[in-house]
Motif scaffolding. Structure first.
Motif, PDB file in Angstrom:
ATOM      1  N   ALA A   1       0.837  -1.199   0.000  1.00  0.00           N
ATOM      2  CA  ALA A   1       0.000   0.000   0.000  1.00  0.00           C
ATOM      3  C   ALA A   1       0.873   1.251   0.000  1.00  0.00           C
ATOM      4  CB  ALA A   1      -0.926  -0.004   1.221  1.00  0.00           C
ATOM      5  N   TYR A   2       1.911   1.236   0.790  1.00  0.00           N
ATOM      6  CA  TYR A   2       2.851   2.362   0.851  1.00  0.00           C
ATOM      7  C   TYR A   2       3.554   2.542  -0.490  1.00  0.00           C
ATOM      8  CZ  TYR A   2       6.970   5.035   2.328  1.00  0.00           C
ATOM      9  OH  TYR A   2       7.956   5.978   2.434  1.00  0.00           O
ATOM     10  N   THR A   3       4.062   1.447  -1.055  1.00  0.00           N
ATOM     11  CA  THR A   3       4.832   1.517  -2.289  1.00  0.00           C
ATOM     12  C   THR A   3       3.996   2.015  -3.460  1.00  0.00           C
ATOM     13  OG1 THR A   3       6.221  -0.317  -1.539  1.00  0.00           O
ATOM     14  CG2 THR A   3       6.241   0.172  -3.892  1.00  0.00           C
ATOM     15  N   LEU A   4       2.768   1.514  -3.578  1.00  0.00           N
ATOM     16  CA  LEU A   4       1.926   1.878  -4.715  1.00  0.00           C
ATOM     17  C   LEU A   4       1.472   3.337  -4.642  1.00  0.00           C
ATOM     18  CD1 LEU A   4      -0.218  -1.365  -5.053  1.00  0.00           C
ATOM     19  CD2 LEU A   4       1.637  -0.600  -6.544  1.00  0.00           C
ATOM     20  N   VAL A   5       1.111   3.811  -3.459  1.00  0.00           N
ATOM     21  CA  VAL A   5       0.722   5.218  -3.325  1.00  0.00           C
ATOM     22  C   VAL A   5       1.907   6.123  -3.608  1.00  0.00           C
ATOM     23  CG1 VAL A   5      -0.057   6.976  -1.691  1.00  0.00           C
ATOM     24  CG2 VAL A   5      -1.179   4.750  -1.746  1.00  0.00           C
ATOM     25  N   LEU A   6       3.078   5.762  -3.102  1.00  0.00           N
ATOM     26  CA  LEU A   6       4.282   6.543  -3.354  1.00  0.00           C
ATOM     27  C   LEU A   6       4.550   6.637  -4.855  1.00  0.00           C
ATOM     28  CD1 LEU A   6       6.877   7.959  -2.336  1.00  0.00           C
ATOM     29  CD2 LEU A   6       7.936   5.704  -2.188  1.00  0.00           C
ATOM     30  N   ALA A   7       4.472   5.511  -5.562  1.00  0.00           N
ATOM     31  CA  ALA A   7       4.744   5.502  -6.998  1.00  0.00           C
ATOM     32  C   ALA A   7       3.752   6.369  -7.760  1.00  0.00           C
ATOM     33  CB  ALA A   7       4.701   4.063  -7.526  1.00  0.00           C
TER      34      ALA A   7
ATOM     35  N   GLY B   1      -3.457   3.398   6.896  1.00  0.00           N
ATOM     36  CA  GLY B   1      -2.437   4.266   7.466  1.00  0.00           C
ATOM     37  C   GLY B   1      -1.145   4.235   6.680  1.00  0.00           C
ATOM     38  N   ARG B   2      -0.777   3.037   6.223  1.00  0.00           N
ATOM     39  CA  ARG B   2       0.439   2.920   5.414  1.00  0.00           C
ATOM     40  C   ARG B   2       0.268   3.646   4.073  1.00  0.00           C
ATOM     41  NH1 ARG B   2       5.352   1.678   6.592  1.00  0.00           N
ATOM     42  NH2 ARG B   2       5.601   0.397   4.747  1.00  0.00           N
ATOM     43  N   ALA B   3      -0.919   3.595   3.498  1.00  0.00           N
ATOM     44  CA  ALA B   3      -1.164   4.332   2.258  1.00  0.00           C
ATOM     45  C   ALA B   3      -1.012   5.833   2.491  1.00  0.00           C
ATOM     46  CB  ALA B   3      -2.562   4.006   1.722  1.00  0.00           C
ATOM     47  N   ALA B   4      -1.511   6.321   3.633  1.00  0.00           N
ATOM     48  CA  ALA B   4      -1.375   7.743   3.949  1.00  0.00           C
ATOM     49  C   ALA B   4       0.092   8.127   4.158  1.00  0.00           C
ATOM     50  CB  ALA B   4      -2.193   8.082   5.194  1.00  0.00           C
TER      51      ALA B   4
ATOM     52  N   ALA C   1       5.588  10.804  -0.787  1.00  0.00           N
ATOM     53  CA  ALA C   1       5.595  11.172  -2.201  1.00  0.00           C
ATOM     54  C   ALA C   1       5.832  12.657  -2.400  1.00  0.00           C
ATOM     55  CB  ALA C   1       4.261  10.768  -2.850  1.00  0.00           C
ATOM     56  N   PHE C   2       5.441  13.479  -1.439  1.00  0.00           N
ATOM     57  CA  PHE C   2       5.702  14.913  -1.534  1.00  0.00           C
ATOM     58  C   PHE C   2       7.070  15.279  -0.951  1.00  0.00           C
ATOM     59  CE2 PHE C   2       1.242  14.993  -2.414  1.00  0.00           C
ATOM     60  CZ  PHE C   2       1.026  16.148  -3.154  1.00  0.00           C
TER      61      PHE C   2
END
Length: 498
Positions: A51-57, A102-105, A111-112
């Motif tokens: 979730a973290y990796t995909l949102v970051l990308a 939470g990991r997605a957030a 990402a910013f």
């Protein structure tokens, strides 16, 4: 006129980046605890990371564009707030779904923070200072990676698992104050149109491509999810390329690729990230499954990479000034080749001392390569494209790192399974042993443990030879395409508000 607070501003940015590095690896040591306390399935454990990796990308490129349009400072402050709130949400999550959200957030905040902090190097520092600033930025970006298992392991030994996310909060608070006081406000370039189709196409392409690589690492390159994700990613990114060629104010300025410094600095930085992330995927397993270290000790054993990077970057800084970036990059990849080739002769009975030698050499090589290559790419960016250009550099490295884990993980797992002896084991135990060397060792059979350790080391050796081949390719590309000497030109200084 250069801002007199620029080095203090860099320190503020660096503090924020350490938080991101911590969050990349601190979760790994908590996965067994989360499986029990949250009753998380294997798929949910994977999504804690994915979730973290995909949102970051998906958000790196839009974040860079927004930074160019509105100025990076206010967005960095907002990103730190999001990161802090997401850390608290993760710490107090009481279900797998809440932790995944939470990991997605956390991915949104990262990402910013990553591209916008990098873009500020172009705005704050003169060309002759930028190499040193880039070195400090990269060290901060890397320092949290080995510290994650160290701090995480200690916290799990003494406190509830949520503490691994609560350690972000004081650093975020300090970062907020430091960014607010030390980083100057810039006017931004609001005349630029926001390329909505470009954002949608690149976000979809990077998410699909990243997910395809993740699925390939988990389920094999022949799985429908891997092939479908990669194919969809290529289609979306190709569509974006066609769109960008015929529209003004595209999300990515394709004219940047006319610069050899930007193009090959980005490509070679991506290849170095491929090798580095793949190595960081392999080493903790070596330390724990083969050498018997716990998570805390495994984190400590990664520190020579950071020490090597610090030494290499310091030497490279002077070398770039004297002989140019190409010389530093070629020497760096040559050192990487030497370190990886030595590591490929690792045997089960070898001590950590032997491992520390070649790992340190690879760390030195990263110091010789990543700062000059990022510096080359950054120097080619015009002022009004610093954010989007920095985001493109970081998106390429993100894809390279994900691809590195997928490809090198496949090499490792294939060789491991081919050499593992599970004769006489019940089918459930045999399947668990094939999943990983750590799982095989946990079964407790002395014969299986010996076989698993030997099979893992064989797979690791094959992985390091694959990385060695990549280092050879990188040397050839650097010699063929990097400019002999880079004439650094200062971008027009931003309008800085008092």
């Amino acid at each position: 006129m250069l801002d007199p607070r620029r080095w203090w501003a860099l320190a503020a940015m660096s503090l924020s980046l350490i938080v991101i590095g911590l969050d990349l690896t601190v979760l790994n040591v908590a996965l067994p605890t989360l499986a029990t306390d949250l009753q998380a399935s294997t798929s949910q454990l994977q999504w804690f990371a994915n979730a973290y990796t995909l949102v970051l990308a998906s958000l790196l490129l839009p974040a860079g564009l927004l930074g160019d349009r509105f100025g990076p400072k206010r967005l960095m402050l907002g990103a730190l707030v999001v990161f802090g709130l997401a850390s608290a949400a993760c710490a107090f999550a009481d279900s797998p779904g809440q932790l995944i959200a939470g990991r997605a957030a956390l991915g949104i905040g990262s990402a910013f923070l990553i591209p916008l902090s990098m873009s500020l190097l172009n705005l704050l520092f003169a060309p002759e200072e930028r190499q040193r600033a880039m070195t400090i930025w990269l060290m901060a970006n890397s320092l949290g990676i080995p510290l994650g298992p160290v701090l995480g392991g200690w916290l799990l030994d003494h406190y509830r698992w949520g503490s691994i996310f609560l350690i972000n909060l004081p650093l975020v608070a300090i970062g907020l104050v430091a960014v607010a006081l030390l980083i100057p406000s810039t006017s931004g370039h609001r005349s630029r149109r926001i390329d909505v189709p470009g954002i949608l196409l690149t976000a979809a392409g990077l998410v699909c491509l990243t997910y395809g690589f993740i699925a390939a690492g988990e389920h094999g390159w022949g799985s429908a999810w891997a092939l479908g994700g990669i194919a969809a990613g290529v289609v979306f990114l190709t569509a974006f390329w066609a769109w960008a060629r015929r529209t003004a104010d595209a999300l990515i300025d394709l004219s940047l690729f006319r610069s050899a410094g930007f193009t090959w600095g980005t490509v070679l930085a991506t290849l170095a990230s491929f090798a580095l992330v793949g190595l960081l995927f392999v080493l903790p397993q070596l330390f724990q499954a083969v050498q018997g270290a716990d998570a805390f000790q495994a984190g400590l054993r990664l520190l020579p990479i950071i020490g090597g990077m610090l030494i290499g970057a310091k030497v490279a800084e002077r070398l770039v000034e004297a002989a140019g970036a190409r010389v530093s990059v070629v020497i760096g990849f040559s050192l990487m080749l030497m370190g990886l080739a030595v590591g490929a002769f690792t045997r089960v009975g070898d001590s950590y001392g032997f491992t520390a030698i070649w790992v340190s050499l690879v760390g030195v090589s990263i110091g010789f390569t990543l700062p000059p290559m990022n510096g080359l790419a950054l120097a080619a960016l015009p002022l009004d494209r610093s954010g989007s250009g920095s985001a493109l550099i970081q998106a390429s490295r993100q894809v390279g790192g994900t691809l590195g884990v997928a490809i090198l993980g496949t090499v490792l797992n294939t060789a491991y399974r081919n050499h593992l002896d599970v004769t006489g084991l019940p089918s459930a135990a045999a399947e668990a042993a094939r999943d990983s060397a750590s799982a095989a060792v946990a079964i407790g059979s002395p014969e299986l443990t010996r076989s698993a350790r030997a099979a893992f080391v064989n797979g690791m050796d094959m992985t390091l030879w694959a990385c060695s081949g990549l280092a050879v390719v990188s040397i050839v590309l650097a010699l063929a395409f990097l400019p002999r000497r880079t004439q650094a030109t200062a971008p027009e200084l931003a309008t800085i508000k008092a």
